[in-house]
Design a protein around this motif. Structure first.
Motif, short mmCIF file in Angstrom:
data_model
loop_
_atom_site.label_atom_id
_atom_site.label_comp_id
_atom_site.label_asym_id
_atom_site.label_seq_id
_atom_site.Cartn_x
_atom_site.Cartn_y
_atom_site.Cartn_z
N ASP A 138 0.88 -1.13 0.00
CA ASP A 138 0.15 -0.03 0.06
C ASP A 138 0.72 1.25 -0.04
O ASP A 138 0.67 2.05 -0.69
CB ASP A 138 -0.84 0.01 1.32
CG ASP A 138 -1.80 1.21 1.18
OD1 ASP A 138 -2.34 1.49 0.17
OD2 ASP A 138 -2.15 1.82 2.29
N LEU A 153 2.83 1.38 -3.77
CA LEU A 153 1.90 1.92 -4.70
C LEU A 153 0.80 2.99 -4.28
O LEU A 153 -0.50 2.84 -4.52
CB LEU A 153 1.14 0.74 -5.24
CG LEU A 153 1.91 -0.53 -5.62
CD1 LEU A 153 1.06 -1.90 -6.00
CD2 LEU A 153 2.75 -0.10 -6.86
N ASP A 154 1.19 3.88 -3.77
CA ASP A 154 0.42 4.89 -2.92
C ASP A 154 -0.56 5.29 -4.02
O ASP A 154 -1.77 5.33 -3.46
CB ASP A 154 1.37 6.07 -2.40
CG ASP A 154 0.73 6.90 -1.53
OD1 ASP A 154 -0.42 6.61 -0.81
OD2 ASP A 154 0.78 8.04 -1.68
N GLU A 155 -0.31 6.36 -4.95
CA GLU A 155 -1.35 6.77 -5.98
C GLU A 155 -1.89 5.85 -6.79
O GLU A 155 -3.24 6.11 -7.20
CB GLU A 155 -0.57 7.97 -6.50
CG GLU A 155 -0.05 8.96 -5.64
CD GLU A 155 -1.29 9.71 -5.08
OE1 GLU A 155 -2.36 9.80 -5.53
OE2 GLU A 155 -1.07 10.25 -4.04
N LYS A 156 -1.02 4.67 -7.06
CA LYS A 156 -1.75 3.87 -8.28
C LYS A 156 -2.64 2.72 -7.14
O LYS A 156 -3.40 1.99 -7.97
CB LYS A 156 -0.75 3.06 -8.61
CG LYS A 156 0.26 4.06 -9.37
CD LYS A 156 1.60 3.19 -10.07
CE LYS A 156 2.40 4.24 -10.76
NZ LYS A 156 3.74 3.83 -10.61
N ASN A 157 -2.71 2.67 -6.08
CA ASN A 157 -3.59 1.83 -5.30
C ASN A 157 -4.70 2.23 -5.14
O ASN A 157 -5.18 3.46 -5.00
CB ASN A 157 -2.84 1.67 -3.83
CG ASN A 157 -3.29 0.32 -3.24
OD1 ASN A 157 -4.34 -0.47 -3.65
ND2 ASN A 157 -3.16 0.36 -2.02
N TRP A 158 -5.92 1.43 -5.40
CA TRP A 158 -7.43 1.54 -5.13
C TRP A 158 -7.79 1.48 -3.76
O TRP A 158 -7.22 0.49 -3.20
CB TRP A 158 -8.24 0.98 -6.16
CG TRP A 158 -9.59 1.00 -5.95
CD1 TRP A 158 -10.35 1.92 -6.42
CD2 TRP A 158 -10.49 0.59 -4.82
NE1 TRP A 158 -11.73 1.93 -6.07
CE2 TRP A 158 -11.72 0.97 -5.03
CE3 TRP A 158 -10.36 -0.48 -4.14
CZ2 TRP A 158 -12.83 0.71 -4.25
CZ3 TRP A 158 -11.51 -1.01 -3.20
CH2 TRP A 158 -12.73 -0.20 -3.47
N ARG A 159 -8.24 2.67 -3.29
CA ARG A 159 -8.95 2.48 -1.84
C ARG A 159 -10.49 2.81 -1.94
O ARG A 159 -10.92 3.57 -2.52
CB ARG A 159 -8.00 3.54 -0.91
CG ARG A 159 -6.56 3.09 -0.86
CD ARG A 159 -5.97 3.98 0.39
NE ARG A 159 -4.58 4.00 0.33
CZ ARG A 159 -3.97 4.85 -0.17
NH1 ARG A 159 -4.18 5.99 -0.77
NH2 ARG A 159 -2.53 4.65 -0.22
N LYS A 212 -10.53 8.04 0.28
CA LYS A 212 -9.35 8.91 -0.04
C LYS A 212 -8.84 9.51 1.10
O LYS A 212 -9.20 9.91 1.99
CB LYS A 212 -9.64 10.06 -1.09
CG LYS A 212 -10.28 9.69 -2.26
CD LYS A 212 -10.44 10.75 -3.53
CE LYS A 212 -10.96 10.21 -4.61
NZ LYS A 212 -11.40 11.13 -5.70
#
Length: 51
Positions: A36, A39-45, A48
Motif C-alpha cells: 500500500d 503503490l500509494d497513488e496507483k492503489n485503489w482504496r 481517499k
C-alpha cells in the motif's frame, strides 16, 4: 507403530496451524501495508486520504 504415526500427524498439523497463524497475523498485515505504501497513488482504496 500406530502411536508414532499419530504423533507425527499431530506434529505436522501443529506446524501447519502455527505457520498459518504467523502468516495471517504477522506477515500478511506487514506485506499489505508495505505494498500500500509503495503503490500509494496507483492503489485503489475505498476512501481517499485527506491532504
Amino acid at each position: 507403530m500406530m502411536a508414532s504415526d499419530v504423533l507425527t500427524l499431530l506434529q505436522i498439523s501443529t506446524l501447519i496451524v502455527l505457520g498459518l497463524l504467523f502468516y495471517s497475523f504477522v506477515l500478511l498485515p506487514l506485506f499489505v501495508t508495505a505494498v500500500d505504501t509503495l503503490l500509494d497513488e496507483k492503489n485503489w482504496r475505498p476512501f481517499k486520504k485527506r491532504a
